[in-house]
Motif scaffolding. Structure first.
Motif, PDB file in Angstrom:
ATOM      1  N   LYS A 261      -2.048  30.021  -7.617  1.00 19.54           N
ATOM      2  CA  LYS A 261      -1.914  29.794  -6.022  1.00 19.54           C
ATOM      3  C   LYS A 261      -0.979  30.882  -5.318  1.00 19.54           C
ATOM      4  O   LYS A 261      -0.936  31.032  -4.174  1.00 19.54           O
ATOM      5  N   GLY A 262      -0.656  31.937  -6.100  1.00 22.97           N
ATOM      6  CA  GLY A 262       0.027  32.926  -5.684  1.00 22.97           C
ATOM      7  C   GLY A 262       1.576  32.680  -5.448  1.00 22.97           C
ATOM      8  O   GLY A 262       2.345  33.586  -4.784  1.00 22.97           O
ATOM      9  N   ARG A 263       2.091  31.696  -5.910  1.00 18.53           N
ATOM     10  CA  ARG A 263       3.452  31.332  -5.858  1.00 18.53           C
ATOM     11  C   ARG A 263       4.320  31.952  -6.788  1.00 18.53           C
ATOM     12  O   ARG A 263       4.010  31.911  -8.096  1.00 18.53           O
TER      13      ARG A 263
ATOM     14  N   VAL B 125       7.812  31.317  -2.778  1.00 19.61           N
ATOM     15  CA  VAL B 125       7.144  32.189  -1.880  1.00 19.61           C
ATOM     16  C   VAL B 125       5.651  32.535  -2.286  1.00 19.61           C
ATOM     17  O   VAL B 125       5.236  32.583  -3.434  1.00 19.61           O
ATOM     18  N   ILE B 126       4.788  32.530  -0.965  1.00 22.41           N
ATOM     19  CA  ILE B 126       3.568  33.400  -1.543  1.00 22.41           C
ATOM     20  C   ILE B 126       3.649  34.747  -0.893  1.00 22.41           C
ATOM     21  O   ILE B 126       3.684  34.911   0.454  1.00 22.41           O
ATOM     22  N   ILE B 127       3.607  35.800  -1.520  1.00 23.14           N
ATOM     23  CA  ILE B 127       3.771  37.058  -1.266  1.00 23.14           C
ATOM     24  C   ILE B 127       2.278  37.414  -0.653  1.00 23.14           C
ATOM     25  O   ILE B 127       1.072  36.990  -1.517  1.00 23.14           O
TER      26      ILE B 127
ATOM     27  N   LYS C 122       6.887  34.593 -12.774  1.00 21.26           N
ATOM     28  CA  LYS C 122       5.538  34.583 -12.977  1.00 21.26           C
ATOM     29  C   LYS C 122       4.771  34.235 -11.751  1.00 21.26           C
ATOM     30  O   LYS C 122       5.531  33.393 -10.890  1.00 21.26           O
ATOM     31  N   ILE C 123       3.643  34.780 -11.378  1.00 20.13           N
ATOM     32  CA  ILE C 123       2.999  34.152 -10.164  1.00 20.13           C
ATOM     33  C   ILE C 123       2.090  33.437 -10.611  1.00 20.13           C
ATOM     34  O   ILE C 123       1.072  33.576 -11.426  1.00 20.13           O
TER      35      ILE C 123
ATOM     36  N   ASP D 162       0.421  39.634 -12.156  1.00 25.73           N
ATOM     37  CA  ASP D 162       0.892  37.960 -12.310  1.00 25.73           C
ATOM     38  C   ASP D 162       2.294  37.793 -12.829  1.00 25.73           C
ATOM     39  O   ASP D 162       2.711  36.899 -13.159  1.00 25.73           O
ATOM     40  N   GLU D 163       3.109  39.047 -12.724  1.00 25.12           N
ATOM     41  CA  GLU D 163       4.299  39.013 -13.005  1.00 25.12           C
ATOM     42  C   GLU D 163       5.181  40.012 -12.088  1.00 25.12           C
ATOM     43  O   GLU D 163       4.678  40.997 -11.918  1.00 25.12           O
TER      44      GLU D 163
END
Lengths: 152, 152
Positions: free
Chosen positions: B15-17, B94-96, B11-12, B108-109
DNA sequence: AAAAATACCATGATATCCCATAAATACCCA
DNA sequence: TGGGTATTTATGGGATATCATGGTATTTTT
């Protein structure tokens, strides 16, 4: 070289663990790895599995393809993306992933079937159906053969 | 050499992680870097990613091209212009970047798909479509393979 | 000062380790 | 050969470690 032979029925416990038949396990351990390499069988509702030699065979197959071809993209997705190296725990068990469980329609029992260089993992009923089919085919083939080859 | 195998859905968060699957993470860490190298896949709505070895490979690829060719201009724009080295945080996430998120149409996935030397990051539905296509192509090609590769 | 990035902590789920037991198999010796 | 003992094997369960994920606090950037 040691071959995977015969078949063994084992249970899957509540945590999803299955014992690898000890005969098979000892072959897997021969090349030192603690892994069982496996992937969904291309033409059967079963799991194909083996040791280092099997995985190396597949890696070599991939290496021969043109790195930037569609062919390689598709194959690497279908093979690398769907194959797994399952850790064998200290008691000789593995946890088969959901994806593979689903592909082979497995519940709480499996049959390990030796195929020489590799082996397959089946849901027991599916395997016995498959086996019957196979035997039927063999008999039909044999009739054809026997016309030419008496005494076989 | 360790290869990227199998697939994992993660999952994302807000915060985008995203967590990098631990199997993949440990391969990335092998060459000591705390980075994940990635760029938009050239021919798929996905993100190509890998470690140091992948980025070196891409560098080498570029080096071999004629410095003043259109080909090089095009490739360097398509690859280097859009490639990134994402920091892996202390929890393995990571943050894409937005650009990559958009390219792969991610919400979100995501699914991390091992491709051997590298891996891809897909929006789950898009991936399952692509996988079906890939499996179809592989089955069609299979006769060719099986002549050379018995038992596979 | 606001926003983004980074570090740090908490938690539930899952995987892994370790031990126990019962059944099956191999082993040994009279 | 037979009968009993030791080993291996499959399987279950409890304890521990790892992982993905969410949240809060702190730092950096602009």
């Amino acid at each position: 070289m040691q071959l995977f032979l015969s078949k063994f029925k084992n249970k899957i416990d509540q945590k999803g663990r299955v014992s690898i038949p000890s005969q098979f396990r000892s072959i897997l351990f021969q090349d030192g790895s603690q892994k069982m390499f496996c992937y969904p069988s291309l033409d059967a509702e079963a799991i194909d599995a083996g040791g280092d030699s099997l995985s190396r065979e597949i890696y070599a197959l991939m290496d021969n393809l043109d790195p930037y071809s569609d062919e390689k993209d598709f194959l690497s997705t279908a093979l690398f993306g769907l194959s797994e190296e399952l850790r064998i725990d200290s008691d000789g068990r593995v946890i088969i992933s959901d994806a593979l469980i689903q592909h082979a329609q497995i519940n709480d029992e499996v049959i390990f079937v030796g195929l020489g260089q590799k082996f397959q993992i089946w849901e027991p009923n599916r395997f016995s159906n498959y086996l019957q089919e196979a035997q039927k085919k063999v008999r039909e083939q044999r009739l054809l053969l026997s016309k030419k080859n008496k005494g076989f």
